[in-house]
Motif scaffolding. Structure first.
Motif, PDB file in Angstrom:
ATOM      1  N   ARG A 192      -5.346  79.184  11.238  1.00 32.88           N
ATOM      2  CA  ARG A 192      -6.341  78.125  10.785  1.00 32.88           C
ATOM      3  C   ARG A 192      -7.327  78.999  10.428  1.00 32.88           C
ATOM      4  NH1 ARG A 192      -8.056  73.054  12.247  1.00 32.88           N
ATOM      5  NH2 ARG A 192     -10.244  73.015  12.675  1.00 32.88           N
ATOM      6  N   ILE A 193      -8.030  78.674   9.346  1.00 32.78           N
ATOM      7  CA  ILE A 193      -8.766  80.373   8.434  1.00 32.78           C
ATOM      8  C   ILE A 193      -9.605  79.198   8.588  1.00 32.78           C
ATOM      9  CG2 ILE A 193      -8.854  80.864   6.146  1.00 32.78           C
ATOM     10  CD1 ILE A 193      -6.618  79.936   5.610  1.00 32.78           C
ATOM     11  N   LEU A 194     -10.969  80.321   8.774  1.00 36.34           N
ATOM     12  CA  LEU A 194     -12.016  79.231   8.582  1.00 36.34           C
ATOM     13  C   LEU A 194     -13.352  80.219   7.270  1.00 36.34           C
ATOM     14  CD1 LEU A 194     -12.197  77.788  10.774  1.00 36.34           C
ATOM     15  CD2 LEU A 194     -14.679  77.555  10.850  1.00 36.34           C
ATOM     16  N   THR A 195     -13.757  80.192   6.318  1.00 33.19           N
ATOM     17  CA  THR A 195     -14.399  80.891   5.720  1.00 33.19           C
ATOM     18  C   THR A 195     -15.562  80.461   4.552  1.00 33.19           C
ATOM     19  OG1 THR A 195     -13.598  82.345   4.323  1.00 33.19           O
ATOM     20  CG2 THR A 195     -12.911  80.017   3.466  1.00 33.19           C
ATOM     21  N   SER A 200      -0.443  73.741   3.932  1.00 29.28           N
ATOM     22  CA  SER A 200      -1.671  73.667   4.963  1.00 29.28           C
ATOM     23  C   SER A 200      -2.616  72.295   4.300  1.00 29.28           C
ATOM     24  CB  SER A 200      -3.224  74.382   4.039  1.00 29.28           C
ATOM     25  OG  SER A 200      -2.868  74.432   2.375  1.00 29.28           O
ATOM     26  N   ARG A 201      -3.325  72.107   5.380  1.00 33.46           N
ATOM     27  CA  ARG A 201      -4.615  70.932   4.879  1.00 33.46           C
ATOM     28  C   ARG A 201      -5.881  71.433   5.181  1.00 33.46           C
ATOM     29  NH1 ARG A 201      -5.886  68.719   9.212  1.00 33.46           N
ATOM     30  NH2 ARG A 201      -5.490  69.888  11.585  1.00 33.46           N
ATOM     31  N   LYS A 202      -6.652  70.793   4.152  1.00 30.50           N
ATOM     32  CA  LYS A 202      -7.924  71.475   4.782  1.00 30.50           C
ATOM     33  C   LYS A 202      -8.570  70.098   5.709  1.00 30.50           C
ATOM     34  CE  LYS A 202     -12.351  71.134   1.836  1.00 30.50           C
ATOM     35  NZ  LYS A 202     -12.851  69.884   0.789  1.00 30.50           N
ATOM     36  N   ALA A 203      -8.976  70.866   7.030  1.00 36.75           N
ATOM     37  CA  ALA A 203      -9.168  70.124   8.436  1.00 36.75           C
ATOM     38  C   ALA A 203     -10.907  70.270   8.112  1.00 36.75           C
ATOM     39  CB  ALA A 203      -8.738  71.150   8.851  1.00 36.75           C
ATOM     40  N   LYS A 204     -11.249  69.411   9.352  1.00 41.21           N
ATOM     41  CA  LYS A 204     -12.333  68.726   9.989  1.00 41.21           C
ATOM     42  C   LYS A 204     -13.055  69.952  10.666  1.00 41.21           C
ATOM     43  CE  LYS A 204     -12.462  63.940   8.273  1.00 41.21           C
ATOM     44  NZ  LYS A 204     -12.529  63.473   8.622  1.00 41.21           N
ATOM     45  N   PHE A 205     -14.224  69.845  11.288  1.00 43.79           N
ATOM     46  CA  PHE A 205     -14.572  70.631  12.104  1.00 43.79           C
ATOM     47  C   PHE A 205     -13.567  70.466  12.878  1.00 43.79           C
ATOM     48  CE2 PHE A 205     -17.728  72.058  15.828  1.00 43.79           C
ATOM     49  CZ  PHE A 205     -18.421  73.045  14.650  1.00 43.79           C
ATOM     50  N   GLY A 246     -14.144  80.312  21.979  1.00 38.82           N
ATOM     51  CA  GLY A 246     -14.198  79.202  21.186  1.00 38.82           C
ATOM     52  C   GLY A 246     -13.825  79.650  19.700  1.00 38.82           C
ATOM     53  N   PHE A 247     -13.763  78.574  18.903  1.00 38.66           N
ATOM     54  CA  PHE A 247     -13.165  78.398  17.158  1.00 38.66           C
ATOM     55  C   PHE A 247     -14.107  78.780  16.674  1.00 38.66           C
ATOM     56  CE2 PHE A 247      -9.729  78.326  20.722  1.00 38.66           C
ATOM     57  CZ  PHE A 247      -8.686  79.488  20.517  1.00 38.66           C
ATOM     58  N   ASP A 248     -14.079  77.262  16.009  1.00 36.01           N
ATOM     59  CA  ASP A 248     -14.964  76.203  14.617  1.00 36.01           C
ATOM     60  C   ASP A 248     -16.629  77.068  15.354  1.00 36.01           C
ATOM     61  OD1 ASP A 248     -12.119  76.258  14.153  1.00 36.01           O
ATOM     62  OD2 ASP A 248     -12.375  73.792  13.581  1.00 36.01           O
ATOM     63  N   ARG A 249     -16.803  77.301  13.716  1.00 35.84           N
ATOM     64  CA  ARG A 249     -18.191  77.599  13.757  1.00 35.84           C
ATOM     65  C   ARG A 249     -19.105  77.341  12.528  1.00 35.84           C
ATOM     66  NH1 ARG A 249     -19.853  83.492  14.041  1.00 35.84           N
ATOM     67  NH2 ARG A 249     -21.963  82.483  13.686  1.00 35.84           N
ATOM     68  N   ILE A 289      -9.549  75.276   7.158  1.00 39.05           N
ATOM     69  CA  ILE A 289      -8.129  75.203   6.653  1.00 39.05           C
ATOM     70  C   ILE A 289      -7.221  75.395   7.354  1.00 39.05           C
ATOM     71  CG2 ILE A 289      -6.336  75.307   5.213  1.00 39.05           C
ATOM     72  CD1 ILE A 289      -8.194  76.637   3.016  1.00 39.05           C
ATOM     73  N   GLU A 290      -6.165  74.531   7.776  1.00 39.11           N
ATOM     74  CA  GLU A 290      -4.687  74.689   8.911  1.00 39.11           C
ATOM     75  C   GLU A 290      -3.935  74.676   8.292  1.00 39.11           C
ATOM     76  OE1 GLU A 290      -5.599  74.025  13.221  1.00 39.11           O
ATOM     77  OE2 GLU A 290      -4.016  72.068  13.122  1.00 39.11           O
TER      78      GLU A 290
END
Length: 286
Positions: free
Chosen positions: A83-86, A171-176, A227-230, A238-239
């Protein structure tokens, strides 16, 4: 060890039960905290079930990212989750083109370090290239320090989707907070406070009696995070699943030696004998 859950580039103040942390700011490896960098993860092949990385890719020179993703591929089991945030290049550029005041106001609440003195253009460019401590910029003769850099490159989903595919991921584009993994639905937050996302800025710190200040070359921080998403306003999320193993040498040829892009020009200075010899004398890995 098998089924390791790894937060890559989490910062030394992040922790969560059952998780390992790898960060280049750690001085030594101890317990679940691993000192090192993302291109050389000190874990065995297929030892991880999950890798999470938040706001790290924008700090990595783009020519190295496929090699880092290949290293993540190496430590992940087949079927494992990445899982990626950027920062989202498309979202930020659209806001810039529209001069979207509301977007940038919210983005500034998420990250109060965004440059404000050059208007919308300055804010856009600060997402792409920003001052920091991750990369050192020297002049071409390696004689003069120019600056330190934090952000160095941005991506949209189509860019990362292509790179991830080449690196053995679907991959898929994920939501918060929409992860398929239950525990990763908990957003990034300060330990001891409610498990919900709140913009971590000086107003938040003051309101909660917290300290987060960089002064005289050192950080003064009196709290820990988990925790994770920010940063839901500006983040691309992306997950991905590992579907196959990949070869680092093949990826290096594809991205950095191929005639299909201009990356190989980045290594042209190594043909300058004076530069090459100076790098060797400085014991810089080439």
């Amino acid at each position: 060890m098998n089924n390791i859950k790894l937060n890559l580039g989490a910062a030394p103040i992040w922790s969560k039960d059952g998780w390992h942390v790898l960060d280049h700011k750690l001085k030594k490896t101890s317990g679940n905290k691993i000192a090192g960098d993302a291109e050389n993860i000190k874990l065995k092949n297929s030892s991880c079930s999950i890798v999470f990385t938040s706001h790290v890719f924008e700090h990595i020179p783009n020519i190295r990212l496929p090699l880092i993703l290949a290293e993540i591929n190496r430590v992940l089991k087949k079927g494992g989750t990445l899982r990626i945030l950027t920062p989202d290049l498309e979202k930020i550029c659209k806001a810039y083109a529209k001069k979207d005041k509301s977007f940038f106001k919210k983005a500034l609440s998420e990250d109060e370090n965004i440059r404000k003195d050059l208007g919308y253009g300055g804010m856009l460019m600060n997402f792409i290239v920003s001052p920091g401590q991750d990369t050192v910029l020297l002049d071409r003769n390696l004689n003069r320090f120019i600056t330190g850099i934090a952000h160095i490159y941005l991506y949209d989903y189509e860019m990362l989707k292509k790179i991830l595919k080449d690196c053995g991921f679907k991959s898929r584009k994920a939501k918060f907070n929409d992860s398929k993994i239950k525990e990763m639905k908990i957003p990034f937050h300060v330990k001891g406070l409610k498990e919900k996302w709140q913009n971590l800025n000086q107003k938040f710190y003051k309101r909660n009696g917290l300290t987060h200040i960089y002064k005289n070359g050192k950080y003064n921080i009196n709290f820990e995070t988990t925790g994770f998403d920010r940063d839901p306003v500006s983040s691309l999320i992306i997950e991905a699943k590992k579907v196959s193993n990949v070869s680092k040498s093949k990826l290096n040829r594809m991205y950095n030696s191929s005639g299909k892009n201009f990356n190989r020009y980045a290594y042209s200075l190594l043909r300058d004998k004076k530069i090459f010899q100076k790098l060797k004398r400085l014991k810089i890995k080439i």
